[in-house]
Design a protein around this motif. Structure first.
Motif, PDB file in Angstrom:
ATOM      1  N   TYR A 132    -117.568  87.267 -33.284  1.00 32.93           N
ATOM      2  CA  TYR A 132    -118.958  87.130 -33.699  1.00 32.93           C
ATOM      3  C   TYR A 132    -119.646  85.908 -33.109  1.00 32.93           C
ATOM      4  O   TYR A 132    -120.865  85.863 -33.024  1.00 32.93           O
ATOM      5  N   LEU A 133    -118.892  84.887 -32.677  1.00 33.41           N
ATOM      6  CA  LEU A 133    -119.534  83.696 -32.120  1.00 33.41           C
ATOM      7  C   LEU A 133    -120.295  84.009 -30.842  1.00 33.41           C
ATOM      8  O   LEU A 133    -121.369  83.464 -30.596  1.00 33.41           O
TER       9      LEU A 133
ATOM     10  N   SER B  64    -122.103  75.691 -39.505  1.00 34.57           N
ATOM     11  CA  SER B  64    -120.976  76.318 -40.192  1.00 34.57           C
ATOM     12  C   SER B  64    -121.452  77.338 -41.217  1.00 34.57           C
ATOM     13  O   SER B  64    -120.777  78.348 -41.466  1.00 34.57           O
ATOM     14  N   ASP B  65    -122.614  77.093 -41.812  1.00 34.47           N
ATOM     15  CA  ASP B  65    -123.149  78.041 -42.789  1.00 34.47           C
ATOM     16  C   ASP B  65    -123.441  79.394 -42.146  1.00 34.47           C
ATOM     17  O   ASP B  65    -123.280  80.447 -42.779  1.00 34.47           O
TER      18      ASP B  65
ATOM     19  N   ILE C  10    -119.071  86.676 -44.430  1.00 35.72           N
ATOM     20  CA  ILE C  10    -119.343  87.372 -45.687  1.00 35.72           C
ATOM     21  C   ILE C  10    -119.923  88.753 -45.413  1.00 35.72           C
ATOM     22  O   ILE C  10    -119.544  89.761 -46.030  1.00 35.72           O
ATOM     23  N   ASN C  11    -120.858  88.808 -44.456  1.00 38.16           N
ATOM     24  CA  ASN C  11    -121.487  90.076 -44.088  1.00 38.16           C
ATOM     25  C   ASN C  11    -120.453  91.056 -43.538  1.00 38.16           C
ATOM     26  O   ASN C  11    -120.433  92.244 -43.895  1.00 38.16           O
TER      27      ASN C  11
ATOM     28  N   LEU D 247    -115.357  96.184 -46.445  1.00 32.40           N
ATOM     29  CA  LEU D 247    -115.025  96.715 -47.767  1.00 32.40           C
ATOM     30  C   LEU D 247    -115.597  98.117 -47.942  1.00 32.40           C
ATOM     31  O   LEU D 247    -114.933  99.010 -48.487  1.00 32.40           O
ATOM     32  N   ASN D 248    -116.825  98.327 -47.450  1.00 29.52           N
ATOM     33  CA  ASN D 248    -117.426  99.661 -47.501  1.00 29.52           C
ATOM     34  C   ASN D 248    -116.637 100.640 -46.642  1.00 29.52           C
ATOM     35  O   ASN D 248    -116.408 101.789 -47.028  1.00 29.52           O
ATOM     36  N   TYR D 249    -116.222 100.167 -45.475  1.00 27.90           N
ATOM     37  CA  TYR D 249    -115.446 101.010 -44.559  1.00 27.90           C
ATOM     38  C   TYR D 249    -114.087 101.343 -45.172  1.00 27.90           C
ATOM     39  O   TYR D 249    -113.625 102.490 -45.104  1.00 27.90           O
TER      40      TYR D 249
END
Length: 255
Positions: free
Chosen positions: A27-28, A38-39, A46-47, A53-55
């Motif tokens: 993702y970077l 960092s946030d 988190i996204n 989790l949905n997958y």
């Protein structure tokens, strides 16, 4: 009726095999800017976790984080087989979001136990990375690999064949390389190939493909049989005929 029953039981058992998906997110490189806080990384993770989790829910599996940008999903072969169309495509599901945008590499492993499946998933991940980030590969119990999923150059190959092992020993080329060439020729339904064609299929530089063909030629497994000129001003390309047949356990030049 007995044959039909046994076939059903075999397919049902096969579908219930353990399947593990190992994901690696890059993702970077998709932040599209030289600096980041960092946030921002934390929010991206988190996204991603929520989407996975949905997958995982969709494939009736469970999600486990194994490090920064690394996730594992445990499910069954039947669930993954359906969503990947028999392990031929990357699933196109709205809930996966980032999964289908080329920012994730995935290795799929199949096994009788979660441990075996996870080991194969890690191996499949390494094979996927050989083709570049964003690719998916699948590894099965019979040491067969398939992928990259959804790509025109995808092939199925195995290095669990005695003939392939012997060719590898004679030529000093890796089992994976010989296995892939064997699968490429089978897919093309042709025993003739150029260095450019081999490079395109293996996703390597043409000079590397030429070195492989030269090594095969030295050991008698390849023979130059002609040339082709793809463009009016282009350099002619050598055409090689490949023959991996072994005689009495040795290559004919070494007997």
């Amino acid at each position: 009726m007995n044959i039909a029953l046994r076939t059903y039981e075999m397919l049902h058992f096969k579908d219930r095999q353990i399947a593990v998906q190992m994901f690696e997110f890059d993702y970077l490189s998709h932040l599209m800017k030289p600096t980041y806080a960092s946030d921002e990384i934390y929010n991206i993770e988190i996204n991603i976790t929520q989407k996975l989790l949905n997958y995982a829910k969709m494939v009736q599996g469970s999600l486990k984080s194994v490090g920064p940008g690394r996730f594992v999903i445990f499910t069954t072969r039947g669930a993954l087989s359906e969503i990947t169309r028999e392990f031929t495509v990357i699933p196109e599901v709205a809930e996966t979001g980032l999964i289908t945008q080329g920012m994730v590499t995935c290795g799929i492993g199949i096994g009788q136990s979660a441990y075996d499946a996870e080991i194969r998933a890690g191996t499949a991940m390494l094979h996927a990375l050989e083709h570049g980030k964003g690719n998916w590969m699948a590894a099965f119990e019979d040491k067969t690999f398939h992928g990259p999923l959804g790509r025109p150059e995808s092939i199925s190959y195995s290095y669990n064949q005695k003939e392939i092992k012997q060719v590898s020993e004679v030529t000093s080329l890796s089992l994976v390389t010989i296995s892939k060439i064997y699968a490429i020729l089978k897919k093309m339904n042709n025993d003739e190939i150029t260095a450019q064609e081999l490079a395109d299929q293996l996703r390597i530089m043409p000079r590397s493909a030429r070195r492989i063909l030269t090594q095969l030629e030295k050991k008698g497994f390849a023979k130059e049989v002609g040339e082709e000129t793809p463009h009016l001003r282009g350099r002619p390309r050598k055409i090689y005929r490949i023959d991996f047949k072994i005689s009495n356990g040795y290559q004919k030049n070494d007997i």
